[in-house]
Design a protein around this motif. Sequence first.
Motif, PDB file in Angstrom:
ATOM      1  N   ASP A   1       0.818  -1.210   0.000  1.00 50.00           N
ATOM      2  CA  ASP A   1       0.000   0.000   0.000  1.00 50.00           C
ATOM      3  C   ASP A   1       0.859   1.271   0.000  1.00 50.00           C
TER       4      ASP A   1
ATOM      5  N   SER B   1       0.762   5.040  -1.948  1.00 48.36           N
ATOM      6  CA  SER B   1       1.325   6.202  -1.255  1.00 48.36           C
ATOM      7  C   SER B   1       2.851   6.134  -1.297  1.00 48.36           C
TER       8      SER B   1
ATOM      9  N   ALA C   1      -0.732   7.202   8.884  1.00 46.07           N
ATOM     10  CA  ALA C   1      -1.775   8.007   8.246  1.00 46.07           C
ATOM     11  C   ALA C   1      -2.111   7.458   6.863  1.00 46.07           C
ATOM     12  N   ALA C   2      -1.077   7.027   6.148  1.00 49.23           N
ATOM     13  CA  ALA C   2      -1.309   6.421   4.834  1.00 49.23           C
ATOM     14  C   ALA C   2      -2.117   5.138   4.978  1.00 49.23           C
TER      15      ALA C   2
ATOM     16  N   ASP D   1      -4.290   4.526   7.364  1.00 42.89           N
ATOM     17  CA  ASP D   1      -5.670   4.902   7.688  1.00 42.89           C
ATOM     18  C   ASP D   1      -6.458   5.181   6.408  1.00 42.89           C
ATOM     19  N   SER D   2      -5.788   5.837   5.448  1.00 44.19           N
ATOM     20  CA  SER D   2      -6.455   6.140   4.178  1.00 44.19           C
ATOM     21  C   SER D   2      -6.791   4.859   3.424  1.00 44.19           C
ATOM     22  N   VAL D   3      -5.861   3.889   3.471  1.00 46.12           N
ATOM     23  CA  VAL D   3      -6.099   2.609   2.808  1.00 46.12           C
ATOM     24  C   VAL D   3      -7.321   1.925   3.413  1.00 46.12           C
TER      25      VAL D   3
ATOM     26  N   GLN E   1      -9.768   3.262   5.116  1.00 46.15           N
ATOM     27  CA  GLN E   1     -11.002   4.000   4.848  1.00 46.15           C
ATOM     28  C   GLN E   1     -11.582   3.589   3.502  1.00 46.15           C
ATOM     29  N   ARG E   2     -10.707   3.420   2.510  1.00 45.34           N
ATOM     30  CA  ARG E   2     -11.177   2.971   1.193  1.00 45.34           C
ATOM     31  C   ARG E   2     -11.710   1.544   1.271  1.00 45.34           C
TER      32      ARG E   2
END
Length: 289
Positions: free
Chosen positions: A27, A54, A104-105, A107-109, A111-112
């Motif tokens: 990721d 990312s 943080a990266a 968390d974005s993964v 969330q998707r």
Amino acid sequence: MSAPIQWYPGHIAKAEKELSEQLKRVDVAIEVRDARIPLASHHPKMKYWVEGRSHLLVLNRMDMISSSERSQLLQWFNQQGRTVYFTDAQSGKGVQALLKAAQAAGDSVNQRRRSRGMLPRPVRAVVIGFPNVGKSALINRLLKRRVAESANRPGVTRQLRWIRISDQIELLDTPGILPPLLDDREAAIKLAICDDIGQAAYDCSLVAAAAIELLSELGVPLAERYGLDMQDPQIGSGMDFILTLAQSDRYAGNSDRVANQILHDFRKGRLGAIALEMPSLTSPILSGN
């Protein structure tokens, strides 16, 4: 230097193939470069490895360049819209900021994943860079324990392996990966000066001679440090410097010993905190950065 610097042992060729396969699971790509040579230590295939994930850019060995050089690099990358994480993996400086960015990266993964009705999972990150830029030392700092073999020489990590940092992050440790042929002669010499490729790839005396000329251009007072008179008409090049210094009582005619000493002094920071290259604030960023 009369011939290109080359170093492409079998384990690196194998690792590059394995990396391409493992990237399907990754990721976040953490690219580690040497702060002394932030452009030369950029791998030409990086843009393919980071595509679709990312990308966190790390300049390691921040302690080996001056604070003004760090500020200039920060400004240059910011102008290109890139965030840079300066670290010193040996002391741990800057590592927490990098860890937070990786989290943080992740968390974005997740969330998707949730938006698609999938369960969250640990973020999978890969640490990539040239040999000896400090990848394993950085992983050990991120883990707060020694799990990745680390040493101040290229080629210590020989195979890919996954390491769990926490319930949130898994890291893929990779060997330093070089292109099959380093076409950029100037970049190859800088990598050799900084010990970021194996010594079998180059002639130590030729690299030390190039280092002397480059450091002299940057204003480093080498003659004063080593007790030579730069006004001596016999010293017209880096190799002349080595051969002249070799005639001193200390070195007893051994020019190889002089070459190794000069490179050792630079690599240990004994000549000062020095960046060997500094991009102009008006120059474009490298493709794929």
